[in-house]
Every structure is written in C-alpha cells, then in structure tokens.
Design a protein around this motif. Structure first.
Motif, PDB file in Angstrom:
ATOM      1  N   GLY A  59       4.708  -0.805   1.864  1.00 11.56           N
ATOM      2  CA  GLY A  59       4.127  -1.594   2.945  1.00 11.56           C
ATOM      3  C   GLY A  59       4.179  -0.904   4.296  1.00 11.56           C
ATOM      4  N   GLU A  62       0.902  -0.843   6.011  1.00 14.31           N
ATOM      5  CA  GLU A  62       0.475  -2.117   6.597  1.00 14.31           C
ATOM      6  C   GLU A  62       1.053  -2.286   7.995  1.00 14.31           C
ATOM      7  N   ASN A  94      -7.703  -2.518   7.564  1.00 18.75           N
ATOM      8  CA  ASN A  94      -6.479  -2.827   6.834  1.00 18.75           C
ATOM      9  C   ASN A  94      -5.974  -1.593   6.109  1.00 18.75           C
ATOM     10  N   SER A 172       2.200  -5.107  -1.884  1.00 19.53           N
ATOM     11  CA  SER A 172       2.689  -5.664  -0.625  1.00 19.53           C
ATOM     12  C   SER A 172       4.032  -5.032  -0.292  1.00 19.53           C
TER      13      SER A 172
END
Length: 188
Positions: A59, A62, A94, A172
């Motif tokens: 992640g 992100e 993203n 994630s």
C-alpha cells in the motif's frame, strides 16, 4: 413509448488517429486528437504501483499517490489545487497493480499552465510529513471501513487464493504497513 419519433440512423464510429512519440527523456507520448472538443486531457502512467511496493509495506504506492499533490519545491497544496482549478480541471488518478496514474482534464486554452503544474507535481513532490501523517490516518480509516464490507474481504481472499505469494495478491495496505510507513520511504 407510443408517439415518439423513430430512431435516427446510427452514426459510424471513426476512431481518432493516435500518434505515438518517444521523447528524448524516454517518456512515451500518445496524442489522441478530438477536434472541436474544448478540453485537453492528460494522463501520466508511471510504472510501479501496488505490485512494486516492498513486501513489508503493502500500500506504499497508495500513500504516495494520496500525498503527491500536497506540495512541491515551488507550490504548496493550496496553490496546486487553485492553479489546476483555474485551468478548469482537477487532479485524479490512483495506484493500480502495475502503475501509478495521475490525470487531469482542463480547458484547451489553459493547457500550458496546467501542464506546468502537472509536471511540477510529478517531478518535484515533497511529500510533507504532516500530509503523510494525514494520509496515513485517512488510509487507516478507509481500510477499517473496507474491512467491514464482505465484498472487500471476499476480493482480498480471492486475490490471495488466485495469486498466492505473487505481488498481485495484494489489493490494499494493511494496518501494520500504514502505521509503519514514513514520509522518507514515500520520498524514496
């Protein structure tokens, strides 16, 4: 419904002619013209993304994307937002499996100004520690919300089952990786 006029003829689709150019810095540029359209869209895809995150920091990409537009060497977050909005656009994108995507569409008359801001963001982002801390809190809250959703849990389990230990199995961040990630790692 009764009384409506018949459908008109189907207009044939004519795909735009795409020009692909390689710049001296290695960047591949795709130009897709749409005459008569008053906006210009930019999308920059950089190889990386979730599959490239370190194993102990899933992640990370992100968090990188979440803080990318929060300051550069010459602009603060507010200036970035105001300049993009003044050009008639906003930033989006993203972190995906294999890329980090940064995009905007702006008024054609404001192309140069918007491109300057976009270039500044992707080349000179500073990832301020306070913004990274805020992004970490937001990511942790978002992950808690996602983990309350059976669909998310099923997607995570399915990815682990299909991809095993391959990086594609990560969809994630984890609470541990969010907590562990520091601004210095994002800057690297």
């Amino acid at each position: 419904p009764k009384g409506l006029p018949p459908y008109g003829p189907t207009a044939p689709f004519h795909a735009p002619k795409v020009e692909v150019k390689k710049l001296s810095n290695g960047l591949t540029l795709w130009l897709v013209p749409r005459p008569g359209f008053p906006k210009v869209a930019f999308a920059l895809a950089v190889r990386g993304g979730m599959a490239s995150d370190p194993r102990d920091l899933p992640g990370l990409s992100e968090l990188l994307f979440a803080t990318l537009d929060q300051g550069t060497k010459t602009r603060n977050a507010r200036q970035i937002a105001e300049e993009i909005q003044a050009a008639g656009g906003d930033l989006s994108g993203n972190a995906r499996a294999d890329i980090i995507l940064v995009a905007t569409d702006v008024l054609a008359s404001k192309t140069e100004a918007a491109l300057g801001v976009l270039a500044d963001i992707v080349q000179n982002a500073t990832f301020p520690a306070s913004e990274v801390a805020l992004a970490k809190r937001n990511a942790a809250d978002n992950l808690r919300a996602n983990e309350a959703d059976p669909g998310f849990l099923a997607s995570r389990a399915l990815s682990k089952e299909i991809f095993g230990s391959h990086p594609y199995s990560v969809i994630s961040p984890t609470q541990a990786s969010i907590s562990k990630t520091q601004a210095d790692e994002i800057r690297k």
